[in-house]
Design an enzyme around this catalytic site. Sequence first.
Site, PDB file in Angstrom:
ATOM      1  N   CYS A   1      15.137 146.033  98.702  1.00 15.62           N
ATOM      2  CA  CYS A   1      14.426 146.117  97.421  1.00 15.62           C
ATOM      3  C   CYS A   1      15.222 146.841  96.350  1.00 15.62           C
ATOM      4  O   CYS A   1      14.794 146.916  95.207  1.00 15.62           O
ATOM      5  CB  CYS A   1      13.082 146.806  97.600  1.00 15.62           C
ATOM      6  SG  CYS A   1      13.266 148.517  98.094  1.00 15.62           S
TER       7      CYS A   1
ATOM      8  N   CYS B   1      10.927 150.791 104.021  1.00 12.52           N
ATOM      9  CA  CYS B   1      10.961 151.973 103.162  1.00 12.52           C
ATOM     10  C   CYS B   1      11.160 153.232 104.010  1.00 12.52           C
ATOM     11  O   CYS B   1      11.813 154.187 103.580  1.00 12.52           O
ATOM     12  CB  CYS B   1       9.675 152.088 102.364  1.00 12.52           C
ATOM     13  SG  CYS B   1       9.127 150.520 101.667  1.00 12.52           S
TER      14      CYS B   1
HETATM   15  S1  FES Z   1       9.562 148.634  98.644  1.00 14.76           S
HETATM   16 FE1  FES Z   1      11.274 149.572  97.773  1.00 14.76          FE
HETATM   17  S2  FES Z   1      11.378 151.447  98.843  1.00 14.76           S
HETATM   18 FE2  FES Z   1       9.529 150.607  99.444  1.00 14.76          FE
END
Ligand code: FES
Lengths: 127, 393
Positions: free
Chosen positions: A33, A102
């Site tokens: 992400c 994450c």
């Molecule tokens: S979705 Fe980006 S760190 Fe959690």
Amino acid sequence: MYSERVMEHFTNPRNVGEVEQADGEGQVGNPICGDIMKLSIKVEDDRIVDIKFKTFGCGAAIASCSMLTEMVKGKTIEEARAITNRDVAEALGGLPSVKMHCSNLAADALQLAIDDYLSKKEEGSNA
Amino acid sequence: MNRIYLDHAATTAVRPEVLEAMLPYFTEKYGNPSSVYSLGREARRALDEARATVADLLGADEREIVFTGGGSEADNLAIKGVAFANRHKGNHIITSAVEHHAVLDTMHFLERNGFRITVLPVDSYGMVDPNQVAEALTDDTILVSIMHANNEVGTIQPIEEIGRILAEKKVYFHTDAVQTAGILPINVAELHCDLLSLSAHKFYGPKGVGALYVKRGTKIEPHIHGGAQERKRRAGTENVAGIVGLAKAFALAQGEIETSAAKLTALRDRLWDGIAARIDHVRFNGHPTQRLPNNVNVCFSFIEGEALLLNLDMHGIAASSGSACTSGSLEPSHVLVAMGVPPEIAHGSLRLTLGRENTEEEIDTVLDVLVEVVAKLRDMSPLYEETPSKPLP
Ligand code: FES
Ligand SMILES: Cc1ncc(COP(=O)(O)O)c(C=O)c1O
């Protein structure tokens, strides 16, 4: 979608910031992400006596880091080494599956911080 | 804690007048509009009236209105309906990179089924260039679908201009007006469109009911087969209460359009100016003037959108974000990406969409909270300390 524990850590994140004169630092970027996590540790007698984090990340990332710092504080290097992202997620009462990565961020940053500490220590003893 | 709702582009609350108009059709006036006895005829009359109201507001004929189960269904019916009914004429369809997924995913479906899809780029404001539409046309082009205004960044597309080009070339033109219905005046003749989608829950009507305008003579293949409802373009016993609610809500909204646009614009500017004055390292997204009166879309550098939304929620503020972390897919908003916003900036995006019940006091509260929350998250951000004085690229 987040557990109460996650929301609690997100709302009152523990150990935000940077340890002064850190003995080890680790920063990772999340390839999935694009988020970033930075951890710094203070080590005395092979024990992590202080740990702080900074993050450019989502709610799960903030909560994972906060949780991780609580789990790590006071642990020996060896004990801290053994902590995985699953341990963090479990301690948080679970994370949604899309948010498991994450918690990786937090666990990976810790490993890097420990690596950094160990290599600095080695340099120190070699010198 | 008072709740402040700033997500009107996502959905709105049903207005009391609308609910009141709908209620009898759940209970005492429950007849099936296809039934011949008086109970059925009563429902039929309500349906006819609703259709006449919607047609009138759009500058259309009653026979040109198809009620659907929402905006997504209207988009699907328009695009797949025209594509499959006109396949013998060609297999090329044009759309833009910033469309709603109800359009884009339908295009992808058609692509897998033998159609050729051209996805036009947009400029940094999210605007489609009508010249590029003209240039993309081929002898095989059967349909162009460009949204009236964008749901994320609020940019209003040059629909009239595109419509005029396409009318001349005799290529079907669909526009998704889900975000403009109830907010801007809409006249299908002025827009030069052959098909237009709208959805009731965006203008204080119920969810799960929408409408598609289909210009007379437009060849369209239904995708829900069954009874002869909606002139055989959409089978199924009509959602009478929902349709009555749609028409009532649409009439109310379009009737108040001038006052509501002035009010929304004033609130929008207060919010926009407040952010610009009080928070640094921000980037406003969408067109500065060709934009919806109720949309502010802004990126805060160094912070992440989901964390921002959760913090706002803790203060009772409902908003939305184009951040990767808030979408199940972990992709940043396709709209911001198409506009050339760098992914790390798109990450900190916030969409605030205003509505009829918002007040100046609410905007001031939101500004105070934003200042506090953005500062808190930046304090936590490893990026902020490294480049405190310059924004990200
Ligand atoms: S979705 Fe980006 S760190 Fe959690
Ligand atoms: C531009 C646009 N098109 C289509 C839709 C889908 O409408 P509905 O939710 O009624 O299916 C929406 C709403 O999310 C939208 O904003």
